[in-house]
Design a protein around this motif. Sequence first.
Motif, short mmCIF file in Angstrom:
data_model
loop_
_atom_site.label_atom_id
_atom_site.label_comp_id
_atom_site.label_asym_id
_atom_site.label_seq_id
_atom_site.Cartn_x
_atom_site.Cartn_y
_atom_site.Cartn_z
N TRP A 135 4.05 1.38 -6.92
CA TRP A 135 3.61 0.36 -6.90
C TRP A 135 2.87 0.16 -5.50
O TRP A 135 3.67 0.40 -4.66
CB TRP A 135 4.92 -0.81 -7.17
CG TRP A 135 4.47 -2.08 -6.94
CD1 TRP A 135 3.47 -2.84 -7.46
CD2 TRP A 135 4.98 -3.05 -5.97
NE1 TRP A 135 3.50 -4.06 -7.08
CE2 TRP A 135 4.44 -4.50 -6.17
CE3 TRP A 135 6.19 -3.15 -5.04
CZ2 TRP A 135 4.65 -5.26 -5.35
CZ3 TRP A 135 6.51 -3.95 -4.12
CH2 TRP A 135 5.60 -5.17 -4.40
N GLU B 23 7.71 -2.21 -12.24
CA GLU B 23 7.21 -1.71 -11.17
C GLU B 23 7.78 -2.36 -9.81
O GLU B 23 8.52 -1.63 -8.97
CB GLU B 23 5.72 -1.75 -10.63
CG GLU B 23 4.88 -1.13 -11.73
CD GLU B 23 3.38 -1.41 -11.72
OE1 GLU B 23 2.43 -0.48 -12.14
OE2 GLU B 23 3.05 -2.45 -11.17
N THR B 24 7.75 -3.85 -10.03
CA THR B 24 8.12 -4.46 -8.76
C THR B 24 9.87 -4.54 -8.40
O THR B 24 10.55 -4.28 -7.72
CB THR B 24 7.78 -5.92 -8.64
OG1 THR B 24 8.14 -6.58 -9.89
CG2 THR B 24 6.28 -6.02 -8.64
N GLY C 228 2.42 -7.21 -9.44
CA GLY C 228 2.85 -6.13 -10.25
C GLY C 228 3.50 -6.47 -11.51
O GLY C 228 4.29 -7.58 -11.63
#
Length: 660
Positions: free
Chosen positions: A374, A644-645, A640
């Motif tokens: 990310w 991912e985040t 994102g």
Amino acid sequence: MKRAPLLSFDNIRTNSVYTRTNLVTIKNMAEPYTDTPALWPKHPMSEQAFDTLVEKIVQTRAAGMPVVWSMGAHVIKNGMSRYIIEMVRHGILTHVSGNGATSIHDFELAFLGETSEDVAASIEDGSFGMWEETGKFINEAIIQGMHAGLGYGESLYRYLERNPEQFPHYEDCVFVQCQLAGVPYTCHISIGTDIIHQHPSVDFQALGATSGRDFETMCQSISGMEQGGVFLNFGSAISGPEIFLKALSLCRNAQLPMSGIVAANFDIVPVQGDSTPSEREPDYYYRPRRNMVERLVGIGGEGMLFHGLHQVTIPQLFHRILERKRQLGLTFKPLTYTNKLDAAKFTLFPVSERSDRFHFGQLLKPEQEEPLEWKGQEEQPFTEFISSLKAIRLCGKSILVNLGGNVIGSGVNLFLIDLIQQGFITHLALNGAAAFQDFELAAFGHTEELDEDSLAKGKLGMWQEPGSRLHAALEYGYGNKMGYGESLMHAMEVEHDQFPYRDSSLLFACLKQGIPCTTHITIGTDAIQQHPDVNFATQGGASGRDFHMYAHTVSRLDGGAFLNFGSTVTGPEVFLKALSISRNLGHTVQRIVTANFDIVQLGDYHSKVGYEDWDYYYRPRKNIIHRPTSLGGKGYHFEGLHQETIPAVWRNLTSVDSCK
């Protein structure tokens, strides 16, 4: 089960709305017959599509079929009321609907002649939304309407009818003119998002019951499109297209053809409907594109997306339709709706027959997964944000986290559960879809229905066990003074054999940790609200209790943090209302760290944007990043995917020892 405290609204201080400075007045509303419409559209392909839509509307009404209008609040705030009223009077529109904010602005114009306060100035001292007459009149209307068996929209009209001296500007009120013309006007609300939900007289059970009746009315109107019709949506990015989809599903379940429908979406968001974006693009999640183009095409309909400001597109639509009607010498007869839907005759299917997008085995496991790349995790704003969260936790302050419906299906539950266990989440808030999906995952091990052909087959959302179990849990819990989230958690606690996957549930994790998990719903947008067992009064009442719990947490959020993942309307609106309540009641809530996580690209989100920019209307920008932090703290936006985040947040936080 540990019960969460509720914040009482009894001592909220209200001010007279007659002392308020407003941004919109009767004097600056658009005039359909004297204004000169701006040229639009300018692109040849859009011009051709717009001509096609105008022709379809005219022919649809000439054939005695419905044209249903759905809108968000900015249609009224942009001064377009008189255009809608004239379209009703000319027989163009056969049903008008809006969200809660739409009805409030319309109502205020009827009795005050003005509407739309300066939010940025009033949020700091707790006066935002705290208007005595607005809250008192509308809540009285809703409560009286519930007892009379009316819907939300008709409740407002009947209240005005009983108190005509209080409403000198009724000629410019959309819901009044709809009722006088015999056209249904319905309101579709989200619990905790409207300013009248802050008023001491609010009755969330009445809100749910009346808005639920309006959802049923909308479904009956959509059923009139069994052989064709037109659905127009202006600026309602979520509730409008979601309610349209749920209504279509119920109609298909009742074996109605629903063929030849045309849906058109008008918005400032520049989304194209002629291609399918990837899941990494914001357009993929834009509800009007998915529900009004992709899904409608699947049942033989047609969807169109138009880009432009309401004050440009609506006048053009009005004048083009009138011109074409005159050219053809047509008349539009009033439409009489017949009841084609009966909840007792809906067909429910066993959930074992359902194909789902997400299954238990797809859960990402923190101890096994390779770190997902990310781009934002190495950047200075994210590092600064993580340092702030660590400091907040060590100081024992609250961290309130809000999730939208796409979070559960992204497979990150186990990361969030670990953050709950380690004290990095002290209150979890969910919208209706997120709560339902988490409940389904705990019970069946799978969720997120695949709708490749389920809409065409009348199966979309029509599943027996998920609805019956959730509604049974709500009825028991609400009857025993529990909120929405508490009711679901209680069911998992006492009926553990019915929830074999509960260790992967966010609701169950909150139960075990003893922290609140609240649910904030929109009436008519969730699949479980299609189920025959639904009780909209219970839905509204239970979610209203959760709003009181949520407000209690926000009242103690000074020095804490608010994080929002993927909820573009409910999350930021509920938070802003709870913040106003807290400050109004004298709680110091100033130093807040706020962060919005979404796939939406904002660029420099601290720069100033104008009315012509789509991101001016993106709620998290104003209600999460800027307004709550004006007295202290800092707001962030991170771009994102949730998968991912959320793992990145987990990885960067969990070096701190567990807080138990």
